[in-house]
Design an enzyme around this catalytic site. Sequence first.
Site, mmCIF file in Angstrom:
data_model
loop_
_atom_site.group_PDB
_atom_site.id
_atom_site.type_symbol
_atom_site.label_atom_id
_atom_site.label_comp_id
_atom_site.label_asym_id
_atom_site.label_seq_id
_atom_site.Cartn_x
_atom_site.Cartn_y
_atom_site.Cartn_z
ATOM 1 N N LYS A 171 32.445 29.184 33.874
ATOM 2 C CA LYS A 171 31.531 28.700 34.917
ATOM 3 C C LYS A 171 30.315 28.006 34.343
ATOM 4 C CE LYS A 171 32.866 31.396 38.876
ATOM 5 N NZ LYS A 171 32.524 32.358 39.903
ATOM 6 N N LYS A 192 43.947 27.961 38.401
ATOM 7 C CA LYS A 192 43.933 28.984 39.453
ATOM 8 C C LYS A 192 43.616 28.370 40.815
ATOM 9 C CE LYS A 192 40.388 31.670 40.135
ATOM 10 N NZ LYS A 192 39.267 32.615 40.083
ATOM 11 N N LYS A 214 38.524 28.652 45.677
ATOM 12 C CA LYS A 214 37.731 28.131 46.788
ATOM 13 C C LYS A 214 36.892 26.941 46.338
ATOM 14 C CE LYS A 214 36.335 32.478 47.398
ATOM 15 N NZ LYS A 214 35.632 33.698 47.823
HETATM 16 P P1 TYM Z 1 36.416 36.544 44.077
HETATM 17 O O1 TYM Z 1 35.577 36.488 45.298
HETATM 18 O O2 TYM Z 1 36.449 35.346 43.185
HETATM 19 O O3 TYM Z 1 37.917 36.872 44.455
HETATM 20 C C1 TYM Z 1 38.227 37.990 45.264
HETATM 21 C C2 TYM Z 1 39.536 38.602 44.842
HETATM 22 O O4 TYM Z 1 40.586 37.639 44.934
HETATM 23 C C3 TYM Z 1 41.276 37.545 43.696
HETATM 24 N N1 TYM Z 1 41.691 36.149 43.500
HETATM 25 C C4 TYM Z 1 42.926 35.780 43.162
HETATM 26 N N2 TYM Z 1 44.035 36.496 42.932
HETATM 27 C C5 TYM Z 1 45.171 35.810 42.612
HETATM 28 N N3 TYM Z 1 45.220 34.451 42.535
HETATM 29 C C6 TYM Z 1 44.131 33.696 42.768
HETATM 30 N N4 TYM Z 1 44.197 32.379 42.706
HETATM 31 C C7 TYM Z 1 42.912 34.356 43.101
HETATM 32 N N5 TYM Z 1 41.660 33.928 43.397
HETATM 33 C C8 TYM Z 1 40.930 35.044 43.640
HETATM 34 C C9 TYM Z 1 40.248 37.963 42.651
HETATM 35 O O5 TYM Z 1 40.881 38.396 41.464
HETATM 36 C C10 TYM Z 1 39.532 39.071 43.369
HETATM 37 O O6 TYM Z 1 40.232 40.287 43.259
HETATM 38 N N6 TYM Z 1 33.613 39.281 40.957
HETATM 39 C C11 TYM Z 1 34.596 39.349 42.011
HETATM 40 C C12 TYM Z 1 34.138 40.104 43.240
HETATM 41 C C13 TYM Z 1 33.578 41.467 42.970
HETATM 42 C C14 TYM Z 1 34.342 42.639 42.786
HETATM 43 C C15 TYM Z 1 33.390 43.689 42.637
HETATM 44 C C16 TYM Z 1 35.699 42.899 42.719
HETATM 45 C C17 TYM Z 1 32.259 41.797 42.937
HETATM 46 N N7 TYM Z 1 32.137 43.162 42.737
HETATM 47 C C18 TYM Z 1 33.775 44.990 42.405
HETATM 48 C C19 TYM Z 1 36.087 44.214 42.482
HETATM 49 C C20 TYM Z 1 35.143 45.242 42.343
HETATM 50 C C21 TYM Z 1 34.940 37.928 42.456
HETATM 51 O O7 TYM Z 1 34.198 37.014 42.216
HETATM 52 O O8 TYM Z 1 36.058 37.842 43.218
#
Ligand code: TYM
Length: 332
Positions: free
Chosen positions: A111, A194, A197
């Site tokens: 990032k 990947k 969004k």
């Molecule tokens: P975020 O918001 O980017 O994504 C949320 C969840 O979706 C999964 N994900 C995917 N899985 C498979 N293929 C994809 N293309 C894909 N894009 C997103 C992510 O792996 C995630 O599980 N830092 C985290 C959010 C977070 C969190 C936490 C998660 C903050 N605190 C505590 C678990 C526990 C994030 O940015 O996810």
Amino acid sequence: MGIILSGVQPTGNLTLGNYLGAIRNWVTMQSHNTCFFCIVDLHALTVPQDPKKLKMQTREVAAAYIASGINPSLSTIFIQSNISAHTELSWFLSCFTPMGWLNRMIQFKEKSGKNRESSVLGLYAYPVLQAADILLYKATDVPVGEDQKQHVELARDIAGAFNRAYEKEIFPLPEPQILGEATRVMSLRDGTKKMSKSDPSEFSRIHLRDDADTIAQKIKKAKTDPDPLPEDPKLLTERPEAFNLVNIYSALSNQSLESVCHQFAGAQFSTFKPALADLVVSIIAPIGLEIERLMNHEDELDGILKKGNDHAREVAEKTLHEVQKTIGILRV
Ligand code: TYM
């Protein structure tokens, strides 16, 4: 029976990747675990956000959880920023996190890219806040997509460092749970990237709120190659776009890759894509409609979030006080 915590950032319309990599797997965990699912708005602030949109997007993630099958009477759905213990614990944990550990985080490197010097502290410190999210609820299992595995492992290391420092088992060591066939859903335009969004191309992803026609259009336009589908899924390893589409089919139909390849062996994409589009539409379009309905019932959504916040706060404050006591914080 374990304690589950996970979350999604309210940074815009959720994707099929969020659904298959994360939310769908949470649904099956609800009946036999204590589950906490948060909307991680503080994490979203690591990149600029429009205040009006952030509020709407926060409700939208809550709606997506519920529309996907998270049941508010089984699981606690809450807003991260509404529980101030998250930022407080994050500070305490940051004092136990060597910078060398954060320097290894792939997501920060990706990032920040070439702009490391101008990247904000929040982006760098983000995994410590994520550790606080997990450890406040003493979570044992964290169901996430593949891309979040390293952050959960870091939370585990931080928990270990804290426990060792005070020779006390304050935090269980959380385990990442990378479940299902589609732990990494890829872009529909480039099978090596990947599905995200933040990709500039709308055609790279399927949104949970896309209508049936849009979903069908996006799948029709998805990048593929000229070869027919093979009988043996191993032959897909050098064909990232084809692999991704078969993988999505496999995850959504709850079949193994082998069985999907067997079913479509020798078929051209002109046959496979409409079948995939029908499958995606049959699962995602009803979720989109339910999100739409819930977004038109703000009071209902806010009521669920308020109840979730109240419960999460109670649990989080108990852990925070235990940590404060352990550290030697004077509370008068
Ligand atoms: P975020 O918001 O980017 O994504 C949320 C969840 O979706 C999964 N994900 C995917 N899985 C498979 N293929 C994809 N293309 C894909 N894009 C997103 C992510 O792996 C995630 O599980 N830092 C985290 C959010 C977070 C969190 C936490 C998660 C903050 N605190 C505590 C678990 C526990 C994030 O940015 O996810």
